[in-house]
Design an enzyme around this catalytic site. Structure first.
Site, short mmCIF file in Angstrom:
data_model
loop_
_atom_site.label_atom_id
_atom_site.label_comp_id
_atom_site.label_asym_id
_atom_site.label_seq_id
_atom_site.Cartn_x
_atom_site.Cartn_y
_atom_site.Cartn_z
CG ASP A 13 52.93 38.29 33.47
OD1 ASP A 13 52.10 39.20 33.40
OD2 ASP A 13 54.17 38.47 33.54
CE LYS A 16 46.75 38.81 36.88
NZ LYS A 16 48.05 38.16 36.62
CE LYS A 18 41.88 30.80 27.65
NZ LYS A 18 42.27 29.62 26.89
N GLY A 40 49.59 43.72 32.56
CA GLY A 40 49.38 43.53 31.12
C GLY A 40 48.55 42.28 30.97
CG HIS A 41 45.40 41.66 32.90
ND1 HIS A 41 44.45 41.86 33.85
CD2 HIS A 41 46.58 41.54 33.58
CE1 HIS A 41 45.01 41.87 35.06
NE2 HIS A 41 46.31 41.69 34.91
CB THR A 42 47.37 38.68 26.75
OG1 THR A 42 48.57 39.28 27.25
CG2 THR A 42 47.43 38.63 25.23
CD GLN A 222 50.17 44.04 39.69
OE1 GLN A 222 49.40 44.47 40.51
NE2 GLN A 222 50.20 44.52 38.45
N GLY A 300 57.90 43.70 27.77
CA GLY A 300 58.58 42.89 26.75
C GLY A 300 59.78 42.11 27.30
P1 GDP Z 1 47.86 38.04 32.86
O1 GDP Z 1 48.71 39.19 33.22
O2 GDP Z 1 47.63 37.11 34.01
O3 GDP Z 1 46.57 38.43 32.19
O4 GDP Z 1 48.68 37.18 31.79
P2 GDP Z 1 49.49 37.78 30.53
O5 GDP Z 1 48.52 38.18 29.49
O6 GDP Z 1 50.49 38.77 30.96
O7 GDP Z 1 50.32 36.51 30.11
C1 GDP Z 1 49.73 35.30 29.75
C2 GDP Z 1 50.18 34.97 28.34
O8 GDP Z 1 49.88 33.63 28.06
C3 GDP Z 1 49.46 35.78 27.27
O9 GDP Z 1 50.31 35.94 26.18
C4 GDP Z 1 48.29 34.87 26.91
O10 GDP Z 1 47.82 35.10 25.58
C5 GDP Z 1 48.92 33.52 27.03
N1 GDP Z 1 48.03 32.43 27.44
C6 GDP Z 1 46.99 32.45 28.31
N2 GDP Z 1 46.51 31.20 28.49
C7 GDP Z 1 47.27 30.39 27.73
C8 GDP Z 1 47.30 28.97 27.51
O11 GDP Z 1 46.54 28.21 28.08
N3 GDP Z 1 48.25 28.49 26.65
C9 GDP Z 1 49.13 29.31 26.02
N4 GDP Z 1 50.01 28.76 25.20
N5 GDP Z 1 49.13 30.63 26.20
C10 GDP Z 1 48.23 31.16 27.06
P1 IMO Z 2 50.00 41.20 35.60
O1 IMO Z 2 48.74 41.83 36.14
C1 IMO Z 2 54.15 40.11 36.30
C2 IMO Z 2 56.51 42.76 38.87
C3 IMO Z 2 57.62 43.56 38.23
C4 IMO Z 2 58.57 43.69 39.40
C5 IMO Z 2 57.62 43.85 40.59
C6 IMO Z 2 57.36 45.28 41.00
O2 IMO Z 2 50.17 41.36 34.14
O3 IMO Z 2 50.12 39.79 36.07
P2 IMO Z 2 56.06 47.34 39.95
O4 IMO Z 2 56.04 47.90 38.57
O5 IMO Z 2 54.73 46.89 40.43
O6 IMO Z 2 56.74 48.24 40.92
O7 IMO Z 2 56.99 46.03 39.85
O8 IMO Z 2 56.41 43.25 40.20
N1 IMO Z 2 55.17 42.95 38.24
C7 IMO Z 2 54.58 42.02 37.48
N2 IMO Z 2 55.01 40.82 37.04
N3 IMO Z 2 52.91 40.53 35.99
C8 IMO Z 2 52.44 41.71 36.44
O9 IMO Z 2 51.16 42.09 36.26
C9 IMO Z 2 53.30 42.54 37.18
N4 IMO Z 2 53.19 43.76 37.74
C10 IMO Z 2 54.33 43.98 38.38
O10 IMO Z 2 58.18 42.86 37.16
O11 IMO Z 2 59.28 42.49 39.58
MG MG Z 3 50.47 40.13 32.54
#
Ligand code: GDP
Ligand code: IMO
Ligand code: MG
Length: 422
Positions: A13, A16, A18, A40-42, A222, A300
């Site tokens: 999270d 990535k 973005k 979950g990539h936002t 991840q 969530g």
């Molecule tokens: P990923 O899994 O690495 O793609 O990251 P996620 O999407 O799960 O989580 C990153 C969260 O931070 C998302 O809600 C993005 O919209 C948000 N985000 C990304 N870059 C920034 C930033 O520079 N500032 C803020 N405030 N939010 C960001």
């Molecule tokens: P992105 O790509 C954050 C965490 C889970 C749990 C552990 C194992 O959005 O960054 P799994 O479902 O793979 O068996 O869970 O890894 N986990 C993540 N945490 N971002 C993710 O993906 C994750 N994918 C798995 O919360 O602790």
């Molecule tokens: Mg994510």
């Protein structure tokens, strides 16, 4: 041309999605190489927020080919829903998407097994997303798995039944109650749906693109601290999230890897169980969680928050061979008067180290912090690094000096446009 790899250096999270979307204009091919619907990539742009789970984050950029590689585990039901959610954006998904025939399929019974295993672990549970990731990779390694290419062959139904029989035996052993019937119909509908897409030996396609001087960006899921080999085992995911995973997960040779972009948040978060040395349990942690909207994009769940951990960051940089760093969510720290950075750990016997121990245990490592002054300024509308507050510039140069890799991109908000290049 080479394959550039973009991956998370923390516990996932990092942002990535973005950055892949931001960079995708410079690439012809975007490819996911591991993980599955646990990701979950936002992406945020033009007033829309998209969360992608299995579809590569280059999908919105014109002229890109988006590949789901062999290293991924794919849930066809989640895939079908993702495609439906994208329909209103009028993207030619059948044209732009390619799935490797060697990608492993997540069956409904893999999700049941995930839940059964977690339940049996009790208080030691991993905190899995329960998407069936672990059990699917388990079948892959045990040489029992079903792959996308298998859906095109005769006898798929029979092979499916045989594997499910094995799973049911385990579920019974675990005394786990389930109802497979209600989840099987949507699964087979999704399998039929999958057949309209380009299902290929995508390793040929990628290498063909490379030969033709096309640029490929491998999108990690991840983060390195969740890597099956080098993460905080057993609190990890079941794949190699590191740069090396791009080779095995796409079918490209190690010598073909170019830049390795390592993404980290200006602080740390973690969702699920497992150690987190710099975790904040006070109102400061809560303030970062609120300001950063730190709630999982897939489940969530609230994300645990804490200070930047340099020993962990250095480790991730080392095992990935990171060539450029991208620092995300700098804007979130704008609320703080003072910022701490963990520089070392003090171990139980009093020794000071900046290496990660074999077993990372919160009670065994005491983080040593450096205090830094916060910038306390809204930076979300900055458009040039030259205009950065001096305290932020100092924070960045301190990290660069400590880890020895330049920070080339600074993200100051979730939107595509809130990105500074240095
Ligand atoms: P990923 O899994 O690495 O793609 O990251 P996620 O999407 O799960 O989580 C990153 C969260 O931070 C998302 O809600 C993005 O919209 C948000 N985000 C990304 N870059 C920034 C930033 O520079 N500032 C803020 N405030 N939010 C960001
Ligand atoms: P992105 O790509 C954050 C965490 C889970 C749990 C552990 C194992 O959005 O960054 P799994 O479902 O793979 O068996 O869970 O890894 N986990 C993540 N945490 N971002 C993710 O993906 C994750 N994918 C798995 O919360 O602790
Ligand atoms: Mg994510």
């Amino acid at each position: 041309m080479k394959v550039d790899v973009l991956l998370g250096l923390q516990w996932g999270d990092e942002g990535k999605g973005k950055v892949v979307d931001y960079l995708a204009t410079k690439y012809q091919v975007i490819a996911r190489f591991q993980g599955g619907p646990n990701a979950g990539h936002t992406l945020e742009f033009d007033g829309h927020k998209h969360v992608l789970h299995q579809i590569p984050s280059g999908i919105f950029r014109e002229g890109t080919v988006n590949i789901i590689g062999n290293g991924v585990v794919l849930d066809p039901v989640v895939f079908k829903k993702e495609i439906h959610d994208l329909e209103k954006f009028k993207i030619d998904l059948v044209e732009k998407l390619v799935l490797s025939k060697k990608t492993q399929l997540i069956l409904p019974s893999h999700k049941l097994l995930d839940a059964a295993y977690e339940k049996a672990k009790g208080k030691d549970k991993i905190g899995s997303t329960l998407k069936g990731i672990g059990p699917c990779y388990q079948d892959k390694i045990a040489r029992n798995g079903l792959r996308i290419g298998d859906i095109l062959a005769d006898g798929f139904q029979e092979r499916y039944r045989n594997l499910v029989k094995k799973h049911e035996r385990i579920l019974k052993q675990y005394k786990y109650e389930y109802n497979l019937k209600e989840v099987e119909a949507p699964f087979f509908e999704a399998i039929a749906f999958l057949k309209q897409f380009k299902l290929l030996n995508s390793e040929y396609l990628i290498n063909h693109h490379l030969k033709n001087n096309q640029k490929v960006l491998a999108e990690g899921a991840q983060g390195s601290l969740l890597d099956i080999d080098f993460g905080s085992y057993p609190f990890v995911t079941s794949s190699n999230t590191m740069a090396a995973g791009a080779c095995t997960g796409l079918g490209v040779a190690p010598g073909q890897i170019g830049e390795v972009y390592g993404i980290f948040k200006a602080y740390c978060t973690r969702v699920g169980g497992g150690p987190f040395p710099t975790e904040l349990f006070d109102e400061l942690g809560e303030a970062i969680q609120n300001e950063g909207h730190e709630f999982g994009a897939t489940t969530g769940r609230p994300r645990r928050c804490g200070w930047l951990d340099l020993p962990a960051l250095k480790y991730a940089i080392m095992i990935n061979g990171v060539t450029q760093l991208f620092m995300m969510k700098a804007d979130v720290l704008s609320i703080l008067e003072d910022i701490k950075v963990c520089t070392h750990y003090e171990l139980k016997d009093g020794t000071k180290t900046d290496e990660l121990p074999f077993q990372l245990l919160d009670e065994e490592v005491n983080p040593i912090y450096k205090n830094m002054k916060g910038w306390k300024t809204d930076i979300t509308s900055l458009s040039r690094v030259e205009d950065m507050p001096v305290e932020l510039a100092e924070y960045i140069s301190y990290i660069e000096k400590e880890v020895g890799v330049p920070i080339r991109l600074i993200s100051v908000g979730p939107n595509r446009t809130q990105t500074l290049l240095k």
